[in-house]
Design a protein around this motif. Structure first.
Motif, PDB file in Angstrom:
ATOM      1  N   GLU A  33       1.008  -1.123  -0.199  1.00 58.69           N
ATOM      2  CA  GLU A  33       0.176   0.080   0.013  1.00 58.69           C
ATOM      3  C   GLU A  33       0.888   1.269  -0.068  1.00 58.69           C
ATOM      4  O   GLU A  33       0.473   2.366  -0.766  1.00 58.69           O
ATOM      5  N   GLU A  34       1.931   1.102   0.918  1.00 59.12           N
ATOM      6  CA  GLU A  34       2.845   2.473   0.748  1.00 59.12           C
ATOM      7  C   GLU A  34       3.709   2.680  -0.319  1.00 59.12           C
ATOM      8  O   GLU A  34       4.381   3.723  -0.830  1.00 59.12           O
ATOM      9  N   ASP A  35       3.868   1.661  -1.087  1.00 57.01           N
ATOM     10  CA  ASP A  35       4.381   1.998  -2.522  1.00 57.01           C
ATOM     11  C   ASP A  35       4.118   3.024  -3.481  1.00 57.01           C
ATOM     12  O   ASP A  35       2.956   3.205  -3.666  1.00 57.01           O
ATOM     13  N   THR A  36       5.035   3.674  -4.265  1.00 55.29           N
ATOM     14  CA  THR A  36       4.716   4.618  -5.186  1.00 55.29           C
ATOM     15  C   THR A  36       5.575   4.233  -6.424  1.00 55.29           C
ATOM     16  O   THR A  36       6.209   3.321  -6.255  1.00 55.29           O
ATOM     17  N   ALA A  37       5.076   4.824  -7.480  1.00 46.84           N
ATOM     18  CA  ALA A  37       5.909   4.407  -8.650  1.00 46.84           C
ATOM     19  C   ALA A  37       7.307   4.411  -8.525  1.00 46.84           C
ATOM     20  O   ALA A  37       8.005   3.667  -9.062  1.00 46.84           O
ATOM     21  N   GLN A  38       7.719   5.713  -7.847  1.00 44.13           N
ATOM     22  CA  GLN A  38       9.142   5.825  -7.532  1.00 44.13           C
ATOM     23  C   GLN A  38       9.620   4.556  -6.716  1.00 44.13           C
ATOM     24  O   GLN A  38      10.701   3.984  -6.947  1.00 44.13           O
ATOM     25  N   SER A  39       9.222   4.126  -5.552  1.00 43.05           N
ATOM     26  CA  SER A  39       9.579   3.132  -4.738  1.00 43.05           C
ATOM     27  C   SER A  39       9.649   1.849  -5.483  1.00 43.05           C
ATOM     28  O   SER A  39      10.473   0.980  -5.410  1.00 43.05           O
TER      29      SER A  39
END
Ligand code: GRF
Length: 187
Positions: A158-164
């Motif tokens: 859930e915490e992930d972003t495209a960047q991570s």
């Protein structure tokens, strides 16, 4: 074995492969870098390592066959055994596919056949998948469609972003690609 790395961009996968060659973990030489973008970061990386670069501008040729014939001649001259696509943003054509049949591999930042083509990481993020990953495959005439050699999955939280997600993908690529190449050159 002699490798040619084809790249259009930053070249972090090129760098990871080079580092494993230098450490001795990958028993091959990178004899040549082929690049279709004069401004690509990979060129400075190759020059820093004293690896010859063939850089070309596709627009200066009338057809893909013409620049691929030139590339093919340079590959032959350098006695290249295996062609490594590492962020080469161009489909390989008939000329190179015929000359290097089953000797061209690619790395793609998704679990193929999901999310082929450009911005696979963004596509996976937008789709909301909970698992994505990295694929290494043989190259055929299609877009990211050839026979799969290896895959590694990555969980998306859930915490992930495209960047991570991109950071996790690249970290996995940099381990997986040299390992697969080592398996191919020693088998
Ligand atoms: C990588 O994500 C690779 O999977 C894709 O293009 C990107 C290249 O990155 N085909 P870099 O130029 O190696 O840093």
């Amino acid at each position: 074995k002699k490798l040619a790395v084809f790249a259009s961009g930053n070249g972090s996968n090129f760098q990871a492969i080079l580092d494993e060659v230098k450490s001795g973990a990958l028993e091959a030489d990178i004899s040549l870098v082929v690049c279709d973008k004069p401004t690509a970061g990979v060129i400075a990386r190759a020059e820093a390592a004293n690896i010859p670069v063939f850089c070309f501008v596709p627009k200066e040729y009338e057809t893909k066959a013409q620049f691929e014939q030139e590339i093919s001649a340079i590959l032959q001259k350098n006695q290249i055994d295996l062609v490594i696509l590492a962020g080469y943003m161009r489909l390989i054509g008939e000329t190179l596919l015929t000359a290097y049949e089953s000797k061209i591999i690619n790395i793609h930042p998704s679990l193929l056949p999901a999310f082929p083509g450009k911005d696979a990481i963004g596509q996976a993020y937008e789709a909301g998948v909970k698992v994505t990953g990295v694929t290494v495959h043989y190259v055929d005439a299609g877009m990211d469609t050839g026979p799969i050699i290896a895959q590694k999955a990555i969980d998306i939280s859930e915490e992930d972003t495209a960047q991570s997600i991109a950071e996790k993908i690249h970290a996995v690529e940099h381990v997986l690609y040299p390992k697969v190449i080592q398996e191919l050159v020693t088998k």
